[in-house]
Scaffold this active site. Structure first.
Site, PDB file in Angstrom:
ATOM      1  N   GLU A 224      36.679 -38.124  36.625  1.00 51.73           N
ATOM      2  CA  GLU A 224      36.710 -37.193  35.483  1.00 51.73           C
ATOM      3  C   GLU A 224      37.776 -36.112  35.574  1.00 51.73           C
ATOM      4  OE1 GLU A 224      32.108 -37.472  33.926  1.00 51.73           O
ATOM      5  OE2 GLU A 224      32.713 -35.662  34.989  1.00 51.73           O
TER       6      GLU A 224
ATOM      7  N   GLU B 150      29.118 -44.060  34.538  1.00 51.37           N
ATOM      8  CA  GLU B 150      28.009 -43.124  34.342  1.00 51.37           C
ATOM      9  C   GLU B 150      27.534 -43.233  32.904  1.00 51.37           C
ATOM     10  OE1 GLU B 150      28.697 -38.992  35.308  1.00 51.37           O
ATOM     11  OE2 GLU B 150      29.775 -39.498  37.149  1.00 51.37           O
TER      12      GLU B 150
END
Length: 469
Positions: free
Chosen positions: A164, A374
């Site tokens: 991320e 995720e």
């Protein structure tokens, strides 16, 4: 919707070192930026990851629970400072041994490890030198990755360089709620650039070893959508896509930044003198084997109206009117669809985003392998009088997203795995411990007892029913 995924699909859950390991000063580990932040005056809420879910001491129990839950993979991260505790570059044998043991436990339980090398935690000494904003960051990161590749080799079949880049950069240098707690748009852009260079330099080290493993990056995808189809809205959509996605995915997959990105940044007053031709050459020649996508919601945008560039996350929780979103001056700002449900943290629940995202990757990048690294739903929760955690709301969330994922694979998207966030309840960064994502409940008041939730059993059965024989 119904259907099954192809045989060999990876089904698992995801975690991260600082959020679940604990043992923050055990086994020769050095201090990280998150240790530094959590023990310092800027941590006004007082929560730390010192113990977290204590995966450091209880990994065998957790991995056994994964096997019993029908998982065949686990995504976890390595703590940089467990491998290289200080600036000397000397390898910590205890840290290597710990992760070797985790990998061994995975192998013995039929769990494929998917391992991230940077999940927000960097050495405190590097943070003190400017962290991500210092041009030395990419070289220091590549040195650390080289050590990991050499120590673990093909024991890790799937390596992820960085988790991320967008969320990490925006929280740290735009909102300023993650260390180093800075709000500076010029610095933010340089950090974003340094992260792209760091990914490429790490991949360059990986390629030198001719491993049979694969290397990728994990991006937090937000499919950028608009509620009105007008020229102004379409411009905002493109600029939102540059800000949310393309500065990460284009260099990682195509080896180059989007052509319209740098002119737009300069138009916005950003000094790009830090961009170096030699960096662009490294980026061009070191691209990923697979893409990990953390998928929670979509990004809904509209044309820019007013305000300075900022990111507004809801780290407050239920009962607050805070709307999670962005303003990028002159580019776009967040829009809100009044007709879609939101979770307790005001985040839109929009399951079709996973399908839109996967179809978009197929359109933009062809057949690159994709893993949903995720996907999860936060809740406030506690066991009932029978000691059970009946998280039906989470089950409904996961089921709706998975149905769209299966549809995308059945329509030709090369999606090869799915990881629910998260394995156990864990330290949810500055949200602390009340914000729970795990399929396994952690009773923080009673010796960190593990209690599989209703979703854990539901996921086990879903895997069995939706995988080709």
């Amino acid at each position: 919707m119904d259907g099954k995924v192809k045989k060999g699909f990876l089904w698992g859950t995801a975690s991260a070192a600082y959020q679940c390991e604990g043992g923050w000063n055990e086994g020769g580990k050095g201090e990280s930026n998150w240790d530094q932040f959590c023990h310092g005056p800027k941590n006004v809420k007082g929560y730390t990851g010192d113990v977290a879910a204590d995966f450091y001491h209880r990994y065998k129990e957790d991995i056994r629970l994964l096997k019993e839950g029908g998982h065949n993979t686990l995504r976890f991260s390595i703590s940089w400072t467990r491998i290289l505790p200080d600036q000397s570059g000397k390898v910590n044998p205890e840290g290597v041994a710990f992760y070797k043991d985790v990998l061994k436990e995975c192998r013995e339980n039929g769990i494929t490890p998917n391992v991230t090398l940077l999940h927000y935690d960097i050495p405190a000494w590097l943070e003190d030198l400017g962290g991500y904003a210092n041009p030395i960051f990419s070289d220091e990161f590549a040195k650390y990755c080289k050590v990991v590749f050499e120590q673990f080799g093909n024991e890790i079949p799937l390596y992820v360089t960085i988790n991320e880049s967008t969320h990490n950069a925006y929280c740290s240098y735009l909102t300023g709620n993650y260390p180093p707690n800075i709000h500076n748009v010029q610095t933010l852009v340089q950090v974003c650039y340094n992260l792209v260079v760091a990914n490429a330099k790490a991949i360059r080290e990986f390629r030198k070893l001719n491993l049979t493993s694969q290397v990728g990056i994990v991006h937090t995808t937000n499919t950028v959508q608009i509620l009105k189809d007008t020229p102004e809205y379409r411009i905002a959509q493109r600029r939102g896509d540059l800000f949310k996605n393309k500065w990460v995915t284009d260099p990682a997959i195509l080896g180059k930044f989007p052509e319209d990105l740098f002119p737009l940044l300069e138009e916005s007053g950003i000094d790009l003198s830090f961009v170096k031709p030699e960096d662009l050459d490294i980026i061009a020649h070191n691209t990923i084997d697979f893409l990990g996508q953390n998928c929670y919601t979509r990004a809904l945008v509209k044309p820019y109206e007013s305000g300075e560039t900022n990111y507004y996350p809801n780290n407050v929780g239920a009962g607050q009117k805070t709307i999670e979103g962005y303003t990028v001056k002159g580019w776009f700002q967040t829009d809100v669809d009044p007709n879609t449900p939101k979770n307790a943290w005001s985040r839109e629940i929009y399951p079709k985003t996973v399908y839109d995202m996967l179809m978009g990757i197929k359109k933009d990048y062809g057949d690159i392998p994709v893993y949903i690294t995720e996907n999860g739903h936060a809740l406030y929760e506690e066991p009932d009088e029978n000691g059970e955690v009946n998280d039906d709301e989470r089950i409904e969330f996961l089921k709706s997203y998975l149905e769209w994922l299966i549809k995308a694979q059945n329509e030709g998207c090369n999606v090869k795995g799915y990881y629910a966030w998260s394995t156990t309840d864990c330290y949810s960064w500055i949200n602390g411990y009340q914000k729970r994502y795990g399929l396994i409940y952690i009773d923080y008041d009673h010796d960190l007892k593990r209690i599989p939730k209703k979703s854990y059993y539901w996921y086990r059965d879903f895997i069995k029913e939706h995988t080709e024989d």
